[in-house]
Motif scaffolding. Sequence first.
Motif, PDB file in Angstrom:
ATOM      1  N   SER A 194       7.582  15.304  -1.642  1.00 43.53           N
ATOM      2  CA  SER A 194       8.976  14.864  -1.690  1.00 43.53           C
ATOM      3  C   SER A 194       9.492  14.525  -0.297  1.00 43.53           C
ATOM      4  N   ASN A 195       8.950  15.197   0.720  1.00 45.67           N
ATOM      5  CA  ASN A 195       9.382  14.909   2.093  1.00 45.67           C
ATOM      6  C   ASN A 195       9.019  13.504   2.539  1.00 45.67           C
ATOM      7  N   LEU A 196       7.998  12.924   1.910  1.00 45.49           N
ATOM      8  CA  LEU A 196       7.621  11.560   2.255  1.00 45.49           C
ATOM      9  C   LEU A 196       8.774  10.579   2.040  1.00 45.49           C
ATOM     10  N   LEU A 197       9.690  10.948   1.156  1.00 42.80           N
ATOM     11  CA  LEU A 197      10.806  10.063   0.840  1.00 42.80           C
ATOM     12  C   LEU A 197      11.963  10.209   1.820  1.00 42.80           C
ATOM     13  N   GLN A 198      11.859  11.153   2.765  1.00 43.52           N
ATOM     14  CA  GLN A 198      12.916  11.287   3.759  1.00 43.52           C
ATOM     15  C   GLN A 198      12.992  10.045   4.631  1.00 43.52           C
ATOM     16  N   ARG A 199      14.189   9.777   5.115  1.00 44.90           N
ATOM     17  CA  ARG A 199      14.451   8.573   5.880  1.00 44.90           C
ATOM     18  C   ARG A 199      13.554   8.455   7.114  1.00 44.90           C
ATOM     19  N   LYS A 200      13.320   9.580   7.814  1.00 47.57           N
ATOM     20  CA  LYS A 200      12.565   9.527   9.057  1.00 47.57           C
ATOM     21  C   LYS A 200      11.090   9.202   8.838  1.00 47.57           C
ATOM     22  N   TYR A 201      10.617   9.338   7.593  1.00 48.24           N
ATOM     23  CA  TYR A 201       9.221   8.999   7.291  1.00 48.24           C
ATOM     24  C   TYR A 201       9.090   7.616   6.648  1.00 48.24           C
ATOM     25  N   ARG A 202      10.156   6.839   6.647  1.00 48.54           N
ATOM     26  CA  ARG A 202      10.128   5.514   6.039  1.00 48.54           C
ATOM     27  C   ARG A 202       9.060   4.606   6.666  1.00 48.54           C
ATOM     28  N   PRO A 203       8.916   4.592   7.995  1.00 56.29           N
ATOM     29  CA  PRO A 203       7.856   3.747   8.575  1.00 56.29           C
ATOM     30  C   PRO A 203       6.465   4.152   8.128  1.00 56.29           C
ATOM     31  N   HIS A 204       6.216   5.474   8.088  1.00 57.74           N
ATOM     32  CA  HIS A 204       4.888   5.969   7.722  1.00 57.74           C
ATOM     33  C   HIS A 204       4.561   5.614   6.278  1.00 57.74           C
ATOM     34  N   LEU A 205       5.543   5.809   5.385  1.00 57.29           N
ATOM     35  CA  LEU A 205       5.315   5.521   3.974  1.00 57.29           C
ATOM     36  C   LEU A 205       5.090   4.030   3.760  1.00 57.29           C
ATOM     37  N   THR A 206       5.829   3.215   4.501  1.00 57.29           N
ATOM     38  CA  THR A 206       5.660   1.765   4.388  1.00 57.29           C
ATOM     39  C   THR A 206       4.247   1.347   4.774  1.00 57.29           C
ATOM     40  N   MET A 207       3.745   1.896   5.890  1.00 60.19           N
ATOM     41  CA  MET A 207       2.380   1.559   6.321  1.00 60.19           C
ATOM     42  C   MET A 207       1.345   2.074   5.332  1.00 60.19           C
ATOM     43  N   ALA A 208       1.584   3.279   4.780  1.00 58.88           N
ATOM     44  CA  ALA A 208       0.643   3.864   3.830  1.00 58.88           C
ATOM     45  C   ALA A 208       0.525   3.023   2.561  1.00 58.88           C
ATOM     46  N   ILE A 209       1.577   2.270   2.249  1.00 55.39           N
ATOM     47  CA  ILE A 209       1.572   1.449   1.035  1.00 55.39           C
ATOM     48  C   ILE A 209       1.138   0.013   1.321  1.00 55.39           C
ATOM     49  N   LEU A 210       1.732  -0.624   2.331  1.00 59.56           N
ATOM     50  CA  LEU A 210       1.519  -2.054   2.520  1.00 59.56           C
ATOM     51  C   LEU A 210       0.173  -2.398   3.154  1.00 59.56           C
ATOM     52  N   ILE A 211      -0.335  -1.544   4.053  1.00 64.70           N
ATOM     53  CA  ILE A 211      -1.632  -1.866   4.658  1.00 64.70           C
ATOM     54  C   ILE A 211      -2.753  -1.892   3.617  1.00 64.70           C
ATOM     55  N   PRO A 212      -2.903  -0.854   2.771  1.00 64.99           N
ATOM     56  CA  PRO A 212      -3.943  -0.973   1.735  1.00 64.99           C
ATOM     57  C   PRO A 212      -3.628  -2.041   0.694  1.00 64.99           C
ATOM     58  N   PHE A 213      -2.327  -2.299   0.442  1.00 61.48           N
ATOM     59  CA  PHE A 213      -1.948  -3.372  -0.476  1.00 61.48           C
ATOM     60  C   PHE A 213      -2.498  -4.714   0.008  1.00 61.48           C
ATOM     61  N   PHE A 214      -2.229  -5.026   1.280  1.00 57.43           N
ATOM     62  CA  PHE A 214      -2.719  -6.292   1.823  1.00 57.43           C
ATOM     63  C   PHE A 214      -4.238  -6.287   1.947  1.00 57.43           C
ATOM     64  N   GLN A 215      -4.801  -5.119   2.227  1.00 63.83           N
ATOM     65  CA  GLN A 215      -6.258  -5.034   2.346  1.00 63.83           C
ATOM     66  C   GLN A 215      -6.929  -5.526   1.069  1.00 63.83           C
ATOM     67  N   GLN A 216      -6.399  -5.137  -0.076  1.00 63.61           N
ATOM     68  CA  GLN A 216      -7.020  -5.513  -1.351  1.00 63.61           C
ATOM     69  C   GLN A 216      -6.615  -6.914  -1.806  1.00 63.61           C
ATOM     70  N   LEU A 217      -5.339  -7.279  -1.611  1.00 66.23           N
ATOM     71  CA  LEU A 217      -4.869  -8.580  -2.107  1.00 66.23           C
ATOM     72  C   LEU A 217      -5.337  -9.741  -1.243  1.00 66.23           C
ATOM     73  N   THR A 218      -5.924  -9.468  -0.079  1.00 68.97           N
ATOM     74  CA  THR A 218      -6.565 -10.545   0.689  1.00 68.97           C
ATOM     75  C   THR A 218      -8.035 -10.677   0.324  1.00 68.97           C
ATOM     76  N   GLY A 219      -8.523  -9.800  -0.581  1.00 68.36           N
ATOM     77  CA  GLY A 219      -9.846  -9.981  -1.161  1.00 68.36           C
ATOM     78  C   GLY A 219     -10.995  -9.345  -0.406  1.00 68.36           C
ATOM     79  N   ILE A 220     -10.712  -8.460   0.547  1.00 69.50           N
ATOM     80  CA  ILE A 220     -11.781  -7.918   1.387  1.00 69.50           C
ATOM     81  C   ILE A 220     -12.808  -7.155   0.558  1.00 69.50           C
ATOM     82  N   ASN A 221     -12.360  -6.107  -0.128  1.00 70.89           N
ATOM     83  CA  ASN A 221     -13.306  -5.248  -0.844  1.00 70.89           C
ATOM     84  C   ASN A 221     -13.947  -5.954  -2.030  1.00 70.89           C
ATOM     85  N   VAL A 222     -13.114  -6.654  -2.811  1.00 68.59           N
ATOM     86  CA  VAL A 222     -13.634  -7.200  -4.059  1.00 68.59           C
ATOM     87  C   VAL A 222     -14.643  -8.318  -3.794  1.00 68.59           C
TER      88      VAL A 222
END
Length: 494
Positions: A273-301
């Motif tokens: 639940s602490n991940l949703l705190q405002r001060k962790y917004r940058p970390h959560l964004t990177m944790a979501i968007l970096i692997p998102f782009f990693q897969q949607l650019t077709g690297i692994n598949v």
Amino acid sequence: MPAVGGISPGSGKEYPGNLTPFVTVTCSVAAMGGLIFGYDIGISCGVMTMTPFLQKFFRKVWEKKEADKSTNQYCQYNSQTLTMFTSSLYLAALLASLVASTVTRKLGRKFSMLFGGLLFFTGALINGFAKAVWMLIVGRMLLGSGVGFANQSVPLYLSEMAPYRYRGALNIGFQLSITVGILIANVLNYFFNKIKGGWGWRLSLGGAMVPALIITVGSLILPDTPNSMIERGQTEEAREKLKRIRGVDDVDEEFRDLVAASDTSKLVEHPWSNLLQRKYRPHLTMAILIPFFQQLTGINVIMFYAPVLFNTIGFGDDASLMSAVITGVVNVAATLVSIYGVDKWGRRFLFLEGGVQMLICQLLRRLALVLSLELMGNLVTCPNVPSEIFPLEIRSAAQSVNVSVNMIFTIAVALVFLTMLCHLKFGLFLFFAFFVVPMSIFVYYFLPETKGIPIEEMNQVWTPHWYWSRFVEDLDYPNGGMEMSKGGHGPKNV
């Protein structure tokens, strides 16, 4: 609005310490955890092009391949059962990563690696002796569970063990072992496919027991990280371990910071639940968007389906497997370049340079099949950046989010890839090329540089950032603040 380039090293603390042989050996052994993931990526699609394997488990696919060659070859692998075989591993890895977060935090990084190795070994054993499709899927789900535990624990282990000056290179050791695993699997597939009697696929699938044994035995001899030991109350042992790791006796400043970070993390009762705190917004964004782009650019598949793609455009079984070997060699070479440059040029440079290469190659459409596979290695920092930016109090939970998002989109892409190939043909690469553009824009504007920053001082990269500073402005940094100069050319002290 300035384009923020990243912070120059030297803006924070500089802990004494060296790249000792002890750290080099332990990080090298730990990085072998990537072998299990890489081996599976290379092996699984390789056996899908082996005729005896298809005849036994996916006969309709084999019949489609042997049908009139004038029909749409792009659809020959379009099978829901075959898709279930490939994607079941990633589904299991997703579920395992959620459990692995708690195991890694409470029992330590090395125990999580040990458990992952045992699960992977069991799955490889079942696949090697498989008699029916359900055994293949059960085996792959166990393989996936092992991958989930390894992907959760190994990047954290490497980030915590490595001296901050060399953390990028040692972190990419995990990615290097993945690419080496892919290459080894491709080579074995090529030779095992030549075995008379049609049982070479069993050696390919069962051979996954070897990398599983490497990470299992390795985890038994590896020391735990000082961060993890402090987190579990082994304070004095952690101090002595830190001295050995750094190769110096003067570790007081770093040790105090590790203890302070641990004390802060203990105040956090609910890291999820602490991940949703405002001060962790940058970390959560990177944790979501970096692997998102990693897969949607077709690297692994694309790496996963390399033999299938070559087979689709008319290569024979052996030629497809050999083409995958060549691709694997180039991928390893590109990873070695990244290891050399990640702590010299920075993570952002490799992201952006790799993005340009991918975009050019994807837009070349038919040439993209070969070129994009060969040049994707320069993006190997993608999965490693998140593991080094998380503060200790949310590190295991945030890494679990990172792995989970990675697996969610891997599953999504794997489920639709063969169908999209059937209908879009090589227009499929335009789909992947589209996501390279927003990825590069995101990295350029929102990802700060992390090279040369101690892992427990990583929060300092957010305070000078033009956007993220609004979320972390209330955090206290004893080293003083920094203001990012325009154009992203580094900070100036204030």
